[in-house]
Design an enzyme around this catalytic site. Structure first.
Site, PDB file in Angstrom:
ATOM      1  N   THR A   1      22.131  24.953   3.337  1.00 10.28           N
ATOM      2  CA  THR A   1      22.121  24.176   2.573  1.00 10.28           C
ATOM      3  C   THR A   1      20.951  23.687   2.516  1.00 10.28           C
ATOM      4  OG1 THR A   1      24.116  23.618   3.233  1.00 10.28           O
ATOM      5  CG2 THR A   1      22.843  21.861   2.436  1.00 10.28           C
TER       6      THR A   1
ATOM      7  N   LEU B   1      20.983  18.970   7.520  1.00 11.57           N
ATOM      8  CA  LEU B   1      20.581  19.685   7.043  1.00 11.57           C
ATOM      9  C   LEU B   1      21.901  20.748   7.328  1.00 11.57           C
ATOM     10  CD1 LEU B   1      19.239  19.429   3.656  1.00 11.57           C
ATOM     11  CD2 LEU B   1      20.952  18.186   3.501  1.00 11.57           C
ATOM     12  N   ASP B   2      22.675  21.430   6.799  1.00 14.80           N
ATOM     13  CA  ASP B   2      23.314  22.875   7.444  1.00 14.80           C
ATOM     14  C   ASP B   2      22.465  23.969   6.987  1.00 14.80           C
ATOM     15  OD1 ASP B   2      25.931  21.383   8.631  1.00 14.80           O
ATOM     16  OD2 ASP B   2      27.046  21.849   6.519  1.00 14.80           O
ATOM     17  N   TYR B   3      22.319  25.010   8.164  1.00 16.12           N
ATOM     18  CA  TYR B   3      21.266  26.032   7.729  1.00 16.12           C
ATOM     19  C   TYR B   3      21.348  27.001   6.173  1.00 16.12           C
ATOM     20  CZ  TYR B   3      19.915  30.416   9.141  1.00 16.12           C
ATOM     21  OH  TYR B   3      18.441  31.978   9.568  1.00 16.12           O
TER      22      TYR B   3
END
Length: 241
Positions: free
Chosen positions: A105, A101-103
């Site tokens: 998100t 998961l993105d930073y």
């Protein structure tokens, strides 16, 4: 006893297919002897080396984390930022995230030390559904919904069809809350999909992975998956092939 390639995959060294290639290439030793036979079976007491490095055989473990924003989906970070594995200080096994998961998100992320299990869930052909809730800046009209549903063109190709549901919108503020379901795992995919239709994601959360939801977990909370959940995930992935 288990097949050698399965043990290598479970140790997180490589996928089972790649492990088979390593065996056939003569890169694997069992108890000091090179083994090239794919049918070879080993026990937990056997010493296994891949390219001269002994693998550590651990009992497989499986966890779910409610990843907060501002945390990287990695085992560690060179910049000293908090990583998802930092939320499991009591876990002795070498766990790693399944996908990422993105930073910026938040939401549901799975972690394990079982490489074969991770590869099964991440393989594109298995089409594991991930459900996200996105807060976006911009008007989401029916045409934009249809574009997202059909798939949009990104720099790395057209996305697969998505399920899209507008949960609410504020036309004065030009914001909307949208549920989007995808089964791909490209880098920052959901954010880029909305950008492709002229909207900017300001907040993003993964609500569901396959049949798993966050339940009562709060940001930073984690729990072990039950044996039944692990079995269900394996069956779920196999059934979607």
């Amino acid at each position: 006893m288990e097949r050698l390639q399965k043990v290598i995959a479970q140790a997180g060294i490589a996928s089972r297919r790649k492990a088979e290639e390593l065996i056939q290439q003569g890169s694997v030793k069992v108890n000091g002897k090179v083994v090239k036979e794919l049918g070879t079976k080993v026990t937990r007491n056997d010493r296994i080396e891949v390219d001269g490095i002994q693998i550590e055989k651990e009992e497989p473990v499986y966890f779910m984390l409610y990843k907060p924003t501002g945390v990287i989906s990695s085992v560690k970070d060179e910049k000293g930022r908090k990583a998802v594995t930092d939320f499991f200080p009591m876990v002795k096994e070498r766990i790693f995230p399944i996908g990422r998961l993105d930073y910026d998100t938040s939401g549901l992320l799975l972690l394990t030390n079982d490489g074969e299990f991770a590869n099964l869930l991440m393989h594109p052909r298995n089409e594991i559904e991930k459900v996200y809730i996105a807060k976006v800046k911009g008007i989401i009209d029916n045409e934009k919904v249809r574009k997202l549903q059909r798939g949009v063109i990104l720099e790395d190709g057209k996305t697969a069809p998505a399920k899209v549901k507008v949960l609410g919108s504020d036309r004065k503020k030009e914001t909307a809350l949208v549920e989007i379901t995808i089964h791909e795992g490209r880098n920052r995919q959901v954010r880029r999909m909305f950008e492709a239709v002229g909207c900017k994601v300001t907040k993003l959360k993964r609500e569901r992975y396959a049949f798993l939801g966050l339940g009562a977990l709060r940001p930073g909370d984690g729990r072990a998956l039950t044996p039944h959940e692990v079995k269900q995930l394996r069956a779920f992935a196999s059934a979607t092939k």
